[in-house]
Scaffold this active site. Structure first.
Site, PDB file in Angstrom:
ATOM      1  N   CYS A  16      35.606 -51.322 -77.324  1.00 54.45           N
ATOM      2  CA  CYS A  16      36.929 -50.886 -76.892  1.00 54.45           C
ATOM      3  C   CYS A  16      37.994 -51.363 -77.890  1.00 54.45           C
ATOM      4  CB  CYS A  16      37.183 -51.339 -75.457  1.00 54.45           C
ATOM      5  SG  CYS A  16      38.302 -50.214 -74.603  1.00 54.45           S
TER       6      CYS A  16
ATOM      7  N   GLU B  68      28.614 -52.889 -71.750  1.00 51.43           N
ATOM      8  CA  GLU B  68      28.153 -54.094 -71.036  1.00 51.43           C
ATOM      9  C   GLU B  68      28.133 -53.893 -69.524  1.00 51.43           C
ATOM     10  OE1 GLU B  68      31.029 -53.688 -72.546  1.00 51.43           O
ATOM     11  OE2 GLU B  68      32.664 -54.889 -71.705  1.00 51.43           O
TER      12      GLU B  68
ATOM     13  N   HIS C 241      32.744 -49.369 -72.504  1.00 54.97           N
ATOM     14  CA  HIS C 241      32.233 -50.707 -72.195  1.00 54.97           C
ATOM     15  C   HIS C 241      30.752 -50.640 -71.804  1.00 54.97           C
ATOM     16  CE1 HIS C 241      36.005 -52.975 -72.335  1.00 54.97           C
ATOM     17  NE2 HIS C 241      36.575 -51.861 -71.897  1.00 54.97           N
TER      18      HIS C 241
HETATM   19  N1  GLN Z   1      44.098 -52.302 -75.290  1.00 51.98           N
HETATM   20  C1  GLN Z   1      43.250 -51.216 -75.649  1.00 51.98           C
HETATM   21  C2  GLN Z   1      43.625 -49.942 -74.933  1.00 51.98           C
HETATM   22  O1  GLN Z   1      44.282 -49.963 -73.933  1.00 51.98           O
HETATM   23  C3  GLN Z   1      41.791 -51.548 -75.415  1.00 51.98           C
HETATM   24  C4  GLN Z   1      41.448 -51.727 -73.979  1.00 51.98           C
HETATM   25  C5  GLN Z   1      40.130 -52.429 -73.802  1.00 51.98           C
HETATM   26  O2  GLN Z   1      39.635 -53.057 -74.728  1.00 51.98           O
HETATM   27  N2  GLN Z   1      39.565 -52.349 -72.625  1.00 51.98           N
HETATM   28  O3  GLN Z   1      43.240 -48.890 -75.363  1.00 51.98           O
END
Ligand code: GLN
Length: 544
Positions: free
Chosen positions: A382, A518, A516
């Protein structure tokens, strides 16, 4: 009709009720039953989405896009049953629903009260979407005696009555502390906690007693006598060497048997625990060890990265190695380059996890650069993928001012606010001024992988579905310069608009993902990306 198991906690918080619920779910499943596990949270936030990870740990995201309590992650990792929005409710959401109904005039002029309106709403939540299972495990957050949890206690008391005989039971998790000066385990706090519970009209059927020392037979008998519970239903729960040892341990102590007896179920088959025995066999006999450096912002509280921690462990189980995680504070990396090298050189893999905000971001970008230049396996998740793209843009594509609009205005928005995307509900639109609560791209979305890419090889398919939680997105306009710099876009949303995965084919293992992974990893079914990342780290450990 499903049977209900209501799980409450007493004496102190952090007794591991979530793990207990997850483990009991796994044991019932191992006996051939279908289970669902859900959580009632007594706090007033509508969901944990806007809470700081320092307050509440990780926010766990479900396929259907709910931001939920991290206990749902345990449930899913132990039972393999995908959690849904319907499996987590907070008092805040209950009140929000009621107040909306009240404003619409749904209560037809009635005075809206905790009993029956709040308790009715809680009961409706407990009963929803449970037709297809044998057991519903409902964990009540907080500790008996909290003001906030009272409506939930009242609701489960009512439900127990309404469901009729042998349709629901109460499991109470308590602490039996060891007093070193006296050299004794003390049962009084448990007695008091059960008294508090019975004063609310709830008589527990089973007591799960957390203790640091084995609970002597005499103390078990004493708890049974004073708490009005059968002795076989007083289950000692000693600290386990791994959370994955808990199902087998609780089975040995008789938890699942006591549950079936409380329901009056006879002749159930013995549980098949092979899955858990295999996990612990791998855990107890690692053939090597790798060290993974996780460069993040919330490294002071590992609960903030709960699923990530577990997924790395699963990758270790798959490769029969012990995974040591070094939590590295990205902000400290914003000093000089040589400091970074000294800290990152011992790592067999570097991972930049998800996160929010500018703090520590330059340290994360410097870590990506180190991993790229030194050929160390790199995994960006992410925000970590977004940092990998900014690093690639700055240092391999000649876009010196590359940044993300999340960190402030920029001329080169390699990462920018998502303004439009397709969801199951149709086209979603956002603009800079939208509320922070519930405005992210959330939940499972499909992605299409490039045929001959590294990730397609790892997944063994070109069509995947993974869970998202982000507000910003890599800007596909920068694809060409980034690819010329060696960072290939190997996974895209099916309409080709949103970059989902990037990788460097000229590097031993360099992958960034916008989702994600995970969240979907399980000890008995490690996620392919974590399996492969740890495999690459094992190779790296042989080089250094
Ligand atoms: N801050 C970033 C976004 O909003 C990544 C979010 C995250 O890593 N879950 O896109």
């Amino acid at each position: 009709m499903a049977r209900f198991i209501f799980i409450t906690g007493g004496v102190v918080s952090s007794l591991g009720k979530g793990l207990m619920a997850a483990s009991l779910g796994a044991l019932l499943q191992a006996r051939g039953y279908k289970v669902r596990t859900r959580k009632f949270d007594p706090y007033l936030n509508v969901d944990p989405g806007t809470m700081s990870p320092y307050q509440h740990g990780e926010v766990y995201v479900t396929d259907d896009g709910a931001e939920t309590d991290l206990d749902l992650g345990h449930y899913e990792r132990f039972t393999g049953v995908a959690s849904r929005q319907a499996d987590n409710v907070t008092q805040g959401r209950i009140y929000q629903t009621i107040i909306q109904k009240e404003r619409r005039g749904d209560y037809l002029g009635a005075t809206v009260q905790v009993i029956p309106h709040v308790t009715d709403e809680i009961k409706a939540f407990a009963l929803a979407e449970t037709d297809d299972v044998d057991f519903v495990l409902c964990e009540i957050g907080g500790t008996v005696g909290d003001i906030e949890s009272l409506p939930f206690m009242e609701a489960i008391r009512q439900l127990h009555n309404e469901l009729g005989p042998l349709q629901s039971i109460f499991v109470h998790v308590t602490l039996v502390p060891y007093i070193a000066a006296a050299g004794e385990l003390k049962t009084k706090p448990t007695q008091h906690s059960v008294r508090e519970l019975t004063s609310l009209g709830i008589q527990p059927d089973i007591l799960l007693c957390r203790c640091e020392q084995p609970l002597p037979d005499s103390e078990q008998a004493k708890i049974a006598l004073f708490c009005n519970v059968r002795k076989e239903a007083v289950i000692p729960a000693l600290d386990a060497r791994s959370i994955y040892a808990v199902p087998v341990q609780y089975h040995r102590e008789g938890l699942d048997r006591a549950v079936l007896e409380a329901f009056g179920i006879e002749g159930a088959r013995e549980p098949d625990l092979a899955r858990w025995q295999d996990i612990m066999e791998r855990y107890d006999h690692p053939e090597g060890e790798v060290t993974i450096g996780v460069v993040g912002k919330y490294v002071g509280l590992p609960d903030a990265y709960k699923s990530l921690h577990e997924a790395l462990m699963h990758g270790g189980l798959a490769n029969r190695v012990k995974v040591k995680i070094q939590w590295l504070d990205a902000e400290l990396f914003e000093a000089t380059e040589s400091d970074i090298a000294a800290q990152l050189e011992p790592m067999h893999g570097i991972l930049v996890p998800g996160g929010f905000g500018v703090r520590g971001s330059e340290g994360k970008i410097a870590s990506v650069r180190f991993a790229r230049e030194r050929n160390v396996p790199f995994f960006g998740i992410c925000l970590g993928m977004q940092m990998a793209c900014i690093e690639g843009a700055r240092n391999t594509a000649g876009i010196a001012h590359a940044s993300t609009t999340e960190f402030g205005p920029t001329d080169e928005p390699v990462v920018g606010l998502i303004t439009e995307w397709m969801s199951k509900e149709g086209l979603q639109r956002r603009h800079a001024g939208t509320d922070l609560g519930g405005t992210m791209r959330l939940g499972a979305y499909p992605a299409k992988l490039t045929g001959n890419s590294m990730v397609a090889g790892i997944y063994g398919t070109e069509d995947i579905s993974e869970r998202h939680r982000h507000r910003y997105e890599v800007n596909a306009r920068y694809r060409e310069p980034l690819e010329t710099g060696g960072l290939i876009f190997s996974g895209m949303s099916p309409d080709g608009a949103l970059p989902e995965i990037v990788e460097r084919p000229d590097h031993p293992w360099f992958i960034g993902v916008q989702f994600h992974p995970e969240l979907k990893s399980k000890p008995f079914d490690p996620h392919p990306l974590f399996r492969s990342f740890i495999e690459a780290a094992v190779k790296q450990s042989r080089l250094v």
